[in-house]
Design a protein around this motif. Structure first.
Motif, PDB file in Angstrom:
ATOM      1  N   UNK A 151       0.845  -1.207   0.000  1.00 22.98           N
ATOM      2  CA  UNK A 151       0.000   0.000   0.000  1.00 22.98           C
ATOM      3  C   UNK A 151       0.874   1.247   0.000  1.00 22.98           C
ATOM      4  N   UNK A 191       2.452   1.742  -3.482  1.00 22.11           N
ATOM      5  CA  UNK A 191       1.477   2.230  -4.457  1.00 22.11           C
ATOM      6  C   UNK A 191       1.139   3.694  -4.194  1.00 22.11           C
ATOM      7  N   UNK A 192       1.092   4.042  -2.909  1.00 19.33           N
ATOM      8  CA  UNK A 192       0.827   5.453  -2.572  1.00 19.33           C
ATOM      9  C   UNK A 192       1.984   6.335  -3.059  1.00 19.33           C
ATOM     10  N   UNK A 206       3.872   5.704  -5.647  1.00 16.12           N
ATOM     11  CA  UNK A 206       3.703   5.800  -7.098  1.00 16.12           C
ATOM     12  C   UNK A 206       2.588   6.802  -7.434  1.00 16.12           C
ATOM     13  N   UNK A 207       1.546   6.780  -6.619  1.00 15.05           N
ATOM     14  CA  UNK A 207       0.439   7.730  -6.830  1.00 15.05           C
ATOM     15  C   UNK A 207       0.953   9.170  -6.720  1.00 15.05           C
ATOM     16  N   UNK A 260       3.995  10.156  -7.239  1.00 12.06           N
ATOM     17  CA  UNK A 260       4.824  10.404  -8.428  1.00 12.06           C
ATOM     18  C   UNK A 260       3.943  10.787  -9.622  1.00 12.06           C
ATOM     19  N   UNK A 306      -3.243  12.795  -5.373  1.00 11.80           N
ATOM     20  CA  UNK A 306      -2.969  11.920  -4.228  1.00 11.80           C
ATOM     21  C   UNK A 306      -3.383  12.607  -2.933  1.00 11.80           C
ATOM     22  N   UNK A 317      -3.872  11.143   0.770  1.00 11.51           N
ATOM     23  CA  UNK A 317      -2.492  10.676   0.972  1.00 11.51           C
ATOM     24  C   UNK A 317      -1.614  11.858   1.395  1.00 11.51           C
ATOM     25  N   UNK A 318      -0.817  11.637   2.399  1.00 10.37           N
ATOM     26  CA  UNK A 318       0.089  12.687   2.869  1.00 10.37           C
ATOM     27  C   UNK A 318       1.354  12.635   1.993  1.00 10.37           C
TER      28      UNK A 318
END
Lengths: 240, 345
Positions: free
Chosen positions: B198, B201-202, B204-205, B207, B213, B218-219
């Motif tokens: 997780x 993937x976060x 990558x999100x 990026x 994000x 997402x922080x």
């Protein structure tokens, strides 16, 4: 505690000497679908950005579920329960629709539940055939729908949609209106829009912005019949 | 490359890497001369270094021009701790921990200060060059930490070799080779695993689209800081292995070291892990061969290779090879195999 899900008190946003927002008071009850409208430069998008945490208001308070979120970080506001669809679709362009939705389900830990939810949302928004398509190679209207699906998937208490119908075909707009009305059955929704046709398709209550302030508020038909509002929209000098 | 591609590829690639590692451990020390064994151990340490930037830049989207700062810090932290403590096991922890700690401090200012990518590149490069200048100016007896003399541009030639835990017996070149193999494989497997979690993937999100994000909760700054710290720790591990293959010197912080790792990642393929390691090995072997010939400066060739790849193979080795393989395996249009595939669709 306030009966309102969202309450903005005296919100002002100044960019140097320009007053983009000048003392906005705004209230929204749970379960409402409210459209914010106004001509270009009226302040509706600035107000929207204050709600999402993109702008920190110069003055005022924004209470969401009783907590002041004015000036908080974007991710904190998202975690508080506000889902956002931006004017220009903001997506993970290198990833597929499925992966975008996977990322939208940040709080769902169970893999099976997550896949079920993704399938459900894709069905609801009508993007199931686009499951494995990479976002960067999709048409604008499809991207708008995927972004909306991401907001729906994250299951926020308040959904903020900034010009969701922009760049869509007539067929897509009709489908979008149906999705938003359906979404409003379970969620409180705020839509920033200036397409009157689309507003009539989805909204009962509208708030009109003009020169950084709220000009009028009420039922869509009465507001659109309001001479002052018509003057603002048709470009006649307000108050003349 | 997308998230699902990572997930599907992860298990197979790691299994293949494990087989390659075991084969290398069993066969190579028996057949290779000592000089080659030490050289390949050195390449392995550089492979770990390449992975540190491949993870940070390829998956975190953070272009760090000064990855060599963490590489050098890892080596110096190891050498200083080992000389002072007389124990290399604890010193190894320092080699990973000190660069990670340094990255946490530096990264806090970079990411929480909301600096743009350009400034991030400039600042990381500047930090590396400051460290390079600083270490170079530490000649003389006054510059020492405990028992360890920093040695200025001579570095620390008496860097203690890693010893077997509890026994204190120094590792032989063959042991060091085995350790480097395991470290390279473990780092590769860790990175592969990390990008499917997780957290990965976060990262990558972030990026892909930092604003989106954040709008999903997402922080982004914390995620960037975390991947920066992890990458620095890996670079520190590479520094530890390098220190045991050669010795600790200020060149580890140098501009050429900072540039080399960037070239490996670009040539290998941004957003891949195997590619940068392969490019690291290939380019180092090529540079060594060219150096032996003495006809041309290897750095000029390295620069040309970079230009050629940026212009003609912008995706890098790994994606280009994957595309070529896919073309070979796909039956030609009109062939029975192609028609069967079309019918299946």
């Amino acid at each position: 505690m306030s009966v309102h899900l969202l309450e903005a008190r005296d919100v002002a946003m100044h960019f140097g000497g320009v007053k983009a927002l000048d003392g906005v008071d705004f209230r929204l009850k749970k379960g409402e679908l409210r459209c914010l409208l106004g001509p270009n430069g009226a302040g509706k998008s600035t107000f929207f950005r204050c709600l999402t945490g993109t702008h920190k208001p110069t003055r005022g308070h924004i209470l969401f579920k009783g907590t002041d979120i004015a000036g908080k970080e974007r991710h904190d506001i998202a975690r508080a329960g506000i889902g956002v669809k931006t004017q220009v679709p903001s997506l993970f362009d290198g990833l597929t629709t499925h992966e975008n939705l996977w990322l939208a389900l940040r709080t769902v830990r169970n893999a099976v539940a997550r896949e079920e939810k993704i399938a459900d949302v894709m069905e609801r928004v009508g993007i199931s055939p686009l499951r494995d398509n990479v976002l960067g190679r999709m048409a604008h209207g499809q991207r708008q729908l995927v972004e909306l699906a991401m907001v729906v998937a994250s299951d926020p208490d308040l959904v903020l949609l900034d010009e969701p119908a922009a760049g869509m075909t007539d067929g897509e707009v009709e489908r979008l209106a149906s999705i938003i009305r359906d979404l409003n059955r379970t969620h409180t929704v705020v839509v920033v829009e200036h397409d009157m046709h689309f507003i009539r398709m989805i909204a009962d209550q509208v708030t009109v912005f003009h020169q950084g302030r709220i000009l009028a508020e009420g039922h869509v038909e009465s507001i659109l019949a309001n001479q002052t509002v018509r003057d603002v929209y048709l470009g006649k000098k307000h108050g003349a | 490359m997308t998230l699902s591609t990572f997930c599907r590829a992860s298990g197979t690639h790691v299994a293949l890497a494990a087989v390659a590692m075991l084969a290398a451990i069993v066969i190579f020390p028996k057949v290779a001369p000592l000089y080659t064994l030490i050289n390949v151990t050195l390449y392995m340490s550089m492979g770990v270094f390449a992975l540190s930037l491949a993870l940070l830049w390829g998956y975190g989207g953070i272009l760090c021009f000064g990855q060599s700062a963490f590489f050098g810090l890892g080596a110096y932290a190891y050498a200083i701790a080992a000389i002072n403590f007389g124990d290399t096991t604890l010193a190894s922890a320092f080699a990973i921990g000190i660069p990670a700690l340094f990255a946490a401090g530096l990264g806090y200012f970079l990411f929480y200060g909301r600096l743009s990518d350009v400034y991030l590149g400039v600042i990381t490069l500047t930090v590396t060059l400051i460290l390079f200048k600083l270490i170079n100016s530490t000649g003389g007896d006054a510059w020492r930490i405990g028992e360890a003399r920093l040695g200025g541009f001579n570095g620390i030639p008496n860097t203690p070799l890693l010893t077997m835990p509890f026994t204190g017996i120094p590792l032989s070149p063959a042991n060091l080779f085995t350790l480097a193999c395991i470290a390279l494989f473990a780092t590769y497997a860790l990175c592969k695993r990390l990008i499917t979690t997780r957290f990965g993937r976060a990262v990558i999100a972030v990026r892909e689209n930092e604003v989106r994000a954040e709008l999903l909760g997402y922080n982004a700054r914390r995620l960037k800081l975390a991947i920066f710290v992890i990458s620095a720790g890996i670079a520190g591990l590479a520094g530890l292995l390098f220190a045991n293959s050669v010795f600790v010197s200020p060149t580890m912080f140098s501009l050429s070291m900072a540039a080399q790792v960037l070239i490996w990642v670009v040539v290998g393929g941004l957003g891949t892990l195997f590619g940068p390691v392969a490019a690291c090995f290939a380019l180092q072997i090529a540079a060594a061969a060219l150096g032996k010939l003495g006809l041309i400066d290897p750095n000029i060739v390295l620069g040309l290779v970079l230009v050629v790849f940026v212009v003609f193979v912008p995706g890098g080795i790994q994606p280009a090879l994957a595309a070529l393989l896919a073309r070979i395996l796909t039956p030609p249009r009109g062939s029975p195999g192609h028609m069967r595939e079309e019918a299946a669709r």
